[in-house]
Design an enzyme around this catalytic site. Structure first.
Site, mmCIF file in Angstrom:
data_model
loop_
_atom_site.group_PDB
_atom_site.id
_atom_site.type_symbol
_atom_site.label_atom_id
_atom_site.label_comp_id
_atom_site.label_asym_id
_atom_site.label_seq_id
_atom_site.Cartn_x
_atom_site.Cartn_y
_atom_site.Cartn_z
ATOM 1 N N HIS A 1 3.042 3.893 6.148
ATOM 2 C CA HIS A 1 2.401 3.395 7.372
ATOM 3 C C HIS A 1 3.425 2.672 8.218
ATOM 4 C CE1 HIS A 1 1.939 0.599 4.001
ATOM 5 N NE2 HIS A 1 2.108 -0.382 4.868
ATOM 6 N N VAL B 1 0.873 -1.176 0.000
ATOM 7 C CA VAL B 1 0.000 0.000 0.000
ATOM 8 C C VAL B 1 0.911 1.227 0.000
ATOM 9 C CG1 VAL B 1 -1.790 1.285 1.204
ATOM 10 C CG2 VAL B 1 -1.842 -1.231 1.233
HETATM 11 P P1 5GP Z 1 2.656 -3.155 3.488
HETATM 12 O O1 5GP Z 1 2.750 -4.535 2.869
HETATM 13 O O2 5GP Z 1 2.376 -2.101 2.433
HETATM 14 O O3 5GP Z 1 3.798 -2.804 4.370
HETATM 15 O O4 5GP Z 1 1.408 -3.240 4.446
HETATM 16 C C1 5GP Z 1 0.097 -3.054 4.012
HETATM 17 C C2 5GP Z 1 -0.792 -3.620 5.093
HETATM 18 O O5 5GP Z 1 -2.093 -3.117 4.891
HETATM 19 C C3 5GP Z 1 -0.904 -5.147 5.065
HETATM 20 O O6 5GP Z 1 -0.485 -5.675 6.323
HETATM 21 C C4 5GP Z 1 -2.382 -5.410 4.796
HETATM 22 O O7 5GP Z 1 -2.878 -6.510 5.512
HETATM 23 C C5 5GP Z 1 -3.032 -4.105 5.220
HETATM 24 N N1 5GP Z 1 -4.241 -3.741 4.509
HETATM 25 C C6 5GP Z 1 -4.419 -3.723 3.160
HETATM 26 N N2 5GP Z 1 -5.651 -3.305 2.855
HETATM 27 C C7 5GP Z 1 -6.274 -3.035 4.039
HETATM 28 C C8 5GP Z 1 -7.575 -2.565 4.370
HETATM 29 O O8 5GP Z 1 -8.421 -2.292 3.516
HETATM 30 N N3 5GP Z 1 -7.860 -2.413 5.687
HETATM 31 C C9 5GP Z 1 -6.946 -2.704 6.676
HETATM 32 N N4 5GP Z 1 -7.347 -2.516 7.939
HETATM 33 N N5 5GP Z 1 -5.707 -3.143 6.398
HETATM 34 C C10 5GP Z 1 -5.373 -3.314 5.080
#
Ligand code: 5GP
Ligand code: ZN
Length: 114
Positions: free
Chosen positions: A100, A96
């Site tokens: 974050h 995403v």
């Molecule tokens: P990244 O892989 O970018 O570091 O982390 C993205 C995180 O966002 C993942 O742990 C995934 O589970 C979480 N995530 C993706 N879409 C959503 C969503 O619509 N709602 C929530 N609460 N978490 C999400």
């Protein structure tokens, strides 16, 4: 950014289990938790990756860590310990593209991560 899932959570267009809010940051539970507590802490302002952080963002980025401290205390993790991590781009597993912090706790976390 209407095509950004986290901006849509900030706007209230997509539901989320929000556990912390400040004027600059928001925290909510990860939809696919990797630990008993797995929260995502995001700035209200859209910033795509760590590579896009500039000098005007220092207060916002600092506020993410203040949010992490508050969430950890709320979740009862401050004493035992917890991990905060921010992935940058594909090789690190970023999926995403709105920065974050992951806050993970409630179990023993191994090191180094995979
Ligand atoms: P990244 O892989 O970018 O570091 O982390 C993205 C995180 O966002 C993942 O742990 C995934 O589970 C979480 N995530 C993706 N879409 C959503 C969503 O619509 N709602 C929530 N609460 N978490 C999400
Ligand atoms: Zn966004």
């Amino acid at each position: 950014m209407s095509d950004c899932i986290f901006c849509r959570i900030i706007d209230g267009d997509i539901p989320a289990d929000i556990i912390y809010e400040s004027h600059s940051a928001l925290a909510f539970r990860d939809i696919n938790p990797q630990a008993p507590t797995h929260a995502l802490i995001i700035p209200r302002q859209h910033i795509s990756t760590i590579n896009d952080i500039d000098d005007t963002h220092h207060e916002i980025v600092g506020s993410l860590f203040s949010a992490a401290r508050e969430v950890a205390a709320q979740e009862g993790l401050a004493e035992d310990g917890y991990r905060v991590v921010m992935n940058c781009n594909e090789a690190a597993g970023q999926t995403v593209f709105h920065i974050h912090l992951h806050l993970l706790g409630g179990r023993n976390l191994s090191w180094p991560p995979g």
